[in-house]
Structure formats: structure tokens, C-alpha cells
Design a protein around this motif. Structure first.
Motif, mmCIF file in Angstrom:
data_model
loop_
_atom_site.group_PDB
_atom_site.id
_atom_site.type_symbol
_atom_site.label_atom_id
_atom_site.label_comp_id
_atom_site.label_asym_id
_atom_site.label_seq_id
_atom_site.Cartn_x
_atom_site.Cartn_y
_atom_site.Cartn_z
ATOM 1 N N GLU A 314 1.127 -1.202 -0.439
ATOM 2 C CA GLU A 314 -0.020 -0.029 0.226
ATOM 3 C C GLU A 314 1.092 1.373 -0.356
ATOM 4 O OE1 GLU A 314 -3.659 0.196 2.249
ATOM 5 O OE2 GLU A 314 -2.812 -1.204 3.768
ATOM 6 N N LEU A 315 1.638 1.064 1.499
ATOM 7 C CA LEU A 315 2.705 2.558 0.945
ATOM 8 C C LEU A 315 3.592 2.936 -0.586
ATOM 9 C CD1 LEU A 315 4.344 1.697 3.952
ATOM 10 C CD2 LEU A 315 2.853 4.119 4.482
ATOM 11 N N ARG A 316 4.062 2.175 -0.951
ATOM 12 C CA ARG A 316 4.422 1.603 -2.776
ATOM 13 C C ARG A 316 3.779 2.421 -3.699
ATOM 14 N NH1 ARG A 316 9.525 0.178 -3.295
ATOM 15 N NH2 ARG A 316 9.864 -1.771 -1.536
ATOM 16 N N LEU A 317 1.992 2.023 -3.338
ATOM 17 C CA LEU A 317 1.238 2.752 -4.564
ATOM 18 C C LEU A 317 0.441 4.543 -3.373
ATOM 19 C CD1 LEU A 317 -1.048 -0.577 -4.863
ATOM 20 C CD2 LEU A 317 1.189 0.884 -6.764
ATOM 21 N N ALA A 318 1.503 4.475 -2.310
ATOM 22 C CA ALA A 318 0.632 6.337 -1.880
ATOM 23 C C ALA A 318 0.911 7.260 -2.846
ATOM 24 C CB ALA A 318 1.112 6.355 -0.916
ATOM 25 N N ARG A 319 0.219 8.358 -2.414
ATOM 26 C CA ARG A 319 1.007 9.511 -2.632
ATOM 27 C C ARG A 319 1.875 9.746 -3.055
ATOM 28 N NH1 ARG A 319 -2.942 14.047 -4.443
ATOM 29 N NH2 ARG A 319 -1.822 15.381 -3.568
ATOM 30 N N PRO A 320 2.896 10.620 -3.497
ATOM 31 C CA PRO A 320 4.116 10.199 -2.778
ATOM 32 C C PRO A 320 4.354 12.173 -1.811
ATOM 33 C CG PRO A 320 4.120 11.291 -4.532
ATOM 34 C CD PRO A 320 2.698 10.567 -4.280
ATOM 35 N N GLU A 321 4.118 13.093 -1.815
ATOM 36 C CA GLU A 321 3.991 14.339 -0.884
ATOM 37 C C GLU A 321 4.082 14.105 0.283
ATOM 38 O OE1 GLU A 321 1.498 15.147 -4.633
ATOM 39 O OE2 GLU A 321 1.476 13.449 -3.076
ATOM 40 N N ARG A 322 3.668 13.048 1.114
ATOM 41 C CA ARG A 322 3.803 13.100 2.157
ATOM 42 C C ARG A 322 3.013 11.883 3.504
ATOM 43 N NH1 ARG A 322 0.402 17.329 1.398
ATOM 44 N NH2 ARG A 322 2.396 18.305 1.273
ATOM 45 N N VAL A 323 4.333 11.600 4.300
ATOM 46 C CA VAL A 323 3.676 10.162 4.866
ATOM 47 C C VAL A 323 3.794 11.085 6.897
ATOM 48 C CG1 VAL A 323 6.060 9.212 5.442
ATOM 49 C CG2 VAL A 323 3.460 7.971 5.423
ATOM 50 N N PHE A 324 2.544 10.181 7.628
ATOM 51 C CA PHE A 324 2.699 11.135 9.045
ATOM 52 C C PHE A 324 3.115 9.877 9.356
ATOM 53 C CE2 PHE A 324 -0.050 14.865 8.142
ATOM 54 C CZ PHE A 324 0.785 15.503 9.126
ATOM 55 N N ILE A 325 4.155 9.540 10.650
ATOM 56 C CA ILE A 325 4.003 8.563 11.383
ATOM 57 C C ILE A 325 3.715 9.725 13.109
ATOM 58 C CG2 ILE A 325 6.507 7.707 12.655
ATOM 59 C CD1 ILE A 325 7.751 7.851 10.920
ATOM 60 N N THR A 326 2.549 9.365 13.025
ATOM 61 C CA THR A 326 1.865 10.083 14.416
ATOM 62 C C THR A 326 1.889 8.895 15.603
ATOM 63 O OG1 THR A 326 -0.063 11.091 12.991
ATOM 64 C CG2 THR A 326 -0.052 10.658 15.344
ATOM 65 N N HIS A 327 2.472 9.339 16.288
ATOM 66 C CA HIS A 327 2.405 7.780 17.905
ATOM 67 C C HIS A 327 2.121 9.001 19.271
ATOM 68 C CE1 HIS A 327 6.457 10.030 19.160
ATOM 69 N NE2 HIS A 327 6.049 10.402 17.474
ATOM 70 N N GLY A 370 1.165 4.901 14.599
ATOM 71 C CA GLY A 370 0.100 5.155 13.468
ATOM 72 C C GLY A 370 1.384 5.113 12.207
ATOM 73 N N VAL A 371 0.613 5.255 10.918
ATOM 74 C CA VAL A 371 1.773 5.601 9.578
ATOM 75 C C VAL A 371 0.554 5.445 9.071
ATOM 76 C CG1 VAL A 371 2.955 4.726 7.755
ATOM 77 C CG2 VAL A 371 3.987 4.085 9.716
ATOM 78 N N LEU A 372 0.181 7.329 8.250
ATOM 79 C CA LEU A 372 -0.978 7.630 7.828
ATOM 80 C C LEU A 372 -0.356 8.157 6.476
ATOM 81 C CD1 LEU A 372 -1.437 8.405 11.180
ATOM 82 C CD2 LEU A 372 -3.554 8.837 10.691
ATOM 83 N N PHE A 373 -1.316 7.975 5.256
ATOM 84 C CA PHE A 373 -1.047 8.582 4.262
ATOM 85 C C PHE A 373 -2.164 8.743 3.209
ATOM 86 C CE2 PHE A 373 -0.509 3.737 4.480
ATOM 87 C CZ PHE A 373 -0.912 3.708 3.083
ATOM 88 N N ILE A 374 -1.500 9.232 2.180
ATOM 89 C CA ILE A 374 -3.619 9.133 0.851
ATOM 90 C C ILE A 374 -2.869 7.972 0.050
ATOM 91 C CG2 ILE A 374 -4.276 10.470 -0.623
ATOM 92 C CD1 ILE A 374 -3.962 12.592 1.197
ATOM 93 N N ALA A 375 -4.116 7.160 -0.442
ATOM 94 C CA ALA A 375 -3.871 6.447 -1.865
ATOM 95 C C ALA A 375 -3.650 6.838 -3.054
ATOM 96 C CB ALA A 375 -4.792 4.868 -1.259
ATOM 97 N N ARG A 376 -2.574 6.811 -4.156
ATOM 98 C CA ARG A 376 -2.997 7.315 -5.382
ATOM 99 C C ARG A 376 -4.703 6.342 -6.096
ATOM 100 N NH1 ARG A 376 2.587 5.832 -8.354
ATOM 101 N NH2 ARG A 376 3.911 7.394 -6.974
#
Length: 376
Positions: A314-327, A370-376
Motif C-alpha cells: 500500500e505504501l508503494r502505491l501511496a501519493r508521494p507528497e507526504r506520510v505521517f508517523i503519529t504516536h 500509526g503510519v498515515l498516508f493517502i492512496a493514489r
């Protein structure tokens, strides 16, 4: 002939007034009832009028000349074109304002960078009430919860609080987009809608149910803020956010089930079994509702590693702009290991780390990541 010459002079001067004085300064002049003849007589460029007797005939000559010019198509077109140009210029330079409730869990740095205003939810520790992110920290919440063996209560912002935040932008006639935590989790969005209704600002303010929580909201908020800084209109931003909303991927692994049990989100038996067996559930937000997708077993470090690697496709297919590590206060080694893994994937242009706010922390407890992102 003398009267005709005087009238022609008045017409020329009235044209000068409209072209040089009235049209460029019309915003201020509209606040007055009308142009007053005595103020016109006191101006240097109309000094020829001063020698006139202030009799009704001369008044009629001046106002008649102004009316003749105003009734001309040229004057009306010039005036309305000027007003339309100024209106467009004003709209162009006032960007859309972005507001989000405190559950978006964005850092102060990101809030300042994107000029985001935050509406805090409330956290109740017994009889004491605090504002999320302002007057209480997650560490204080954990200490109180462990001491009292219960989870703090959380509540939506007050209506007066929402009105105070939104009203200044409405008075500026500025377009506003407000983001709230999922409506199924809180009434924060309803409070925002009531505030908009109270201010009669339906045409200026849009309230968006994020159908998410934490930086699942934050991803949408930053996207909207970037578009606002690019000069996009509220309608265009809203359409884009509704397109991205179902593609947000928000999930967490929890270190302890104790806080979920205290908040009534799992039974005492499940919490006890989870503690004995060292179970760590993966909580996923889908369509605005939280649910358990998978259960990991073992120490937190190995659990987080497995949780992230399970999402690799899923991460490899995510939008590349940003990803969050929230804890909510994980060991730095675990956080850095997660960051290194995401960097090695080579997918994301920006890897952002944020601390979960008081609302999320009070229900999930310490050690949640958590690791949070937006899929393409």
C-alpha cells in the motif's frame, strides 16, 4: 451664451471629479450619503465656483451637470468596471481560510507554516475541564488516568468558542473551510455547522466531515491549506478534498488495551487476555468508523516493525507528497526505525512526525503509533 459657457465649464469639471476623485475613492465615499456641494466648493480645483453666489440657480447648475455626466453611459460603465476590478483584486489577495478541530494532531510548526486555525475540543479530568492542545498535555492525561483508573471524558467545542473563531473571517467576507473529526466519533462538526447557521454564513463557510481522526484529518487539512495558498477558490478545494477523503489510510497499533477498556471500547476479559498474551490490535479507520483489522503479538518494537512491513504494498502505491508517523509517546528507537524504513522505500517526498493530541491519547494510551498516508 454666458450661462452656456458656465454650464460647459461645470460639465468639464464634473467629468474631472468623476474621473479623478469619485471613481478611485468610491469605497470610502459610498459610506457618505452623497457628495456635498460645500465640500466641493472648498477644493482648489473648483476655485472658480467660489465666486458664485450660493443661490438655488447655481446649485441646480452644478448638480444638473453632475447628473448629466452620471446619466451618460461612459460614466456608469467606468464606475462599475472600477468596482468590479477592485472586487476581483480583493478576492484574489484574500485566500481561503482553513480551520480544523484539535483532533487533526498537527504540530505547531505545520499549523504556522500553513496558517491553520485550530478549534480545541474539551477534555474533562473529573470536574476540571481543559482545552485539547492548549491547557493540558498527553502526559498529564496519562498520569491522571492511571491514578484514577479511568479514562478522561472528551467533548466537542462550545458553540460560543466556534463563533468566536469563525466570526472574524465571516466579517471579512473571507471564504472558510472547516474540518472536523468524523461525525460518528464526535459532534464537533455539528457545532461548526450551528456556528455557520448562527452567523448566516452558508455562502462563505463550508464544514467538511473528514470521516477520520488524528493526522488522517491532518493530511486533508494540509492539502486544503496548500491549495488555498495557491489561490484556489473554496469550491475547487472542497471538490478536491471530497475526492481524496476515501483514499486516506489511517491506522494505529496500540501498546496496551487498558485505555480502550477504560473507555468502554473493549471488554475487561479482552483487555486481560491482551495483557497476558501481549496482544497489540491494529485499529483502522474506515468510512469514519474505527475497527480492529488485525492483532499482533509480541514486544512493541517487533509489532510496529511487522505493522509497517505489512503495509509495504500500500505504501508503494501511496501519493508521494507526504506520510505521517503519529504516536502518543513511543520509544525514540521505534519511531526512528519506522522513519528509516519509510525512507528506504524511497516513495515519500516528506516524512512528518507528530505527537497524538489529548483526545486520541486519552482513548488509546501511551505507546500507540500509526503510519498515515493517502492512496493514489
Amino acid at each position: 451664451p454666458r450661462v452656456r459657457r458656465q454650464r460647459q465649464m461645470c460639465i468639464r469639471d464634473s467629468q474631472w471629479i468623476f474621473a479623478k476623485r469619485i471613481i478611485p475613492g468610491m469605497e470610502k465615499r459610498l459610506q457618505r450619503q452623497s457628495l456635498r456641494l460645500r465640500s466641493l466648493l472648498g477644493r482648489p480645483h473648483l476655485s472658480r465656483f467660489r465666486s458664485w453666489d450660493l443661490n438655488p440657480a447655481n446649485f441646480r447648475v452644478v448638480f444638473g451637470s453632475l447628473q448629466v455626466f452620471w446619466n451618460s453611459k461612459l460614466a456608469r460603465c467606468a464606475f462599475f468596471e472600477y468596482n468590479e476590478r477592485k472586487r476581483k483584486e480583493k478576492k484574489e489577495y484574500i485566500m481561503v481560510k482553513i480551520i480544523a478541530d484539535s483532533t487533526c494532531d498537527l504540530s505547531e510548526e505545520l499549523i504556522k507554516k500553513y496558517d491553520i486555525s485550530i478549534l480545541p475540543l474539551h477534555i474533562l479530568l473529573g470536574e476540571e475541564e481543559y482545552e485539547d492542545g492548549k491547557t493540558i498535555t498527553p502526559e498529564e492525561i496519562f498520569a491522571w488516568s492511571d491514578a484514577h483508573k479511568t479514562t478522561p471524558k472528551t467533548s466537542a467545542p462550545g458553540l460560543e468558542q466556534a463563533l468566536a473563531l469563525i466570526r472574524p473571517f465571516v466579517e471579512e467576507e473571507r471564504e472558510v473551510i472547516c474540518f472536523s473529526i468524523s461525525d460518528s466519533m464526535s459532534t464537533s462538526g455539528n457545532v461548526m455547522r450551528l456556528a455557520v447557521e448562527e452567523l448566516h454564513a452558508d455562502g462563505l463557510v463550508t464544514v467538511i466531515d473528514s470521516e477520520n481522526l488524528s493526522t488522517g484529518i491532518g493530511l486533508l487539512v494540509i492539502e486544503a491549506a496548500q491549495m488555498a495558498q495557491e489561490g484556489k477558490a473554496a469550491v475547487e478545494i472542497t471538490e478536491r478534498i471530497y475526492d481524496l477523503r476515501p483514499r486516506v489510510r489511517a491506522s494505529f497499533v496500540v501498546d496496551t488495551l487498558t485505555y480502550l477498556h477504560r473507555g468502554g471500547r473493549c471488554s475487561g476479559v479482552a483487555a486481560l487476555a491482551g495483557s497476558v498474551l501481549k496482544l497489540h490490535p491494529k485499529i483502522v479507520v474506515k468510512d469514519g468508523v474505527m475497527g480492529v483489522a488485525k492483532k499482533y503479538r509480541g514486544k512493541l518494537a517487533s509489532v510496529v516493525r511487522a505493522y509497517v512491513t505489512d503495509m509495504e504494498d500500500e505504501l508503494r502505491l501511496a501519493r508521494p507528497e507526504r506520510v505521517f508517523i503519529t504516536h502518543s509517546g513511543c520509544d525514540r528507537t521505534i519511531v526512528e526505525e519506522t522513519r528509516s524504513y519509510l525512507e528506504e522505500l524511497g516513495v515519500f517526498e516528506e516524512i512528518l512526525e507528530t505527537r497524538a493530541g489529548g483526545v486520541v491519547s486519552s482513548h488509546c494510551g501511551p505507546g500507540t503509533l500509526g503510519v498515515l498516508f493517502i492512496a493514489r
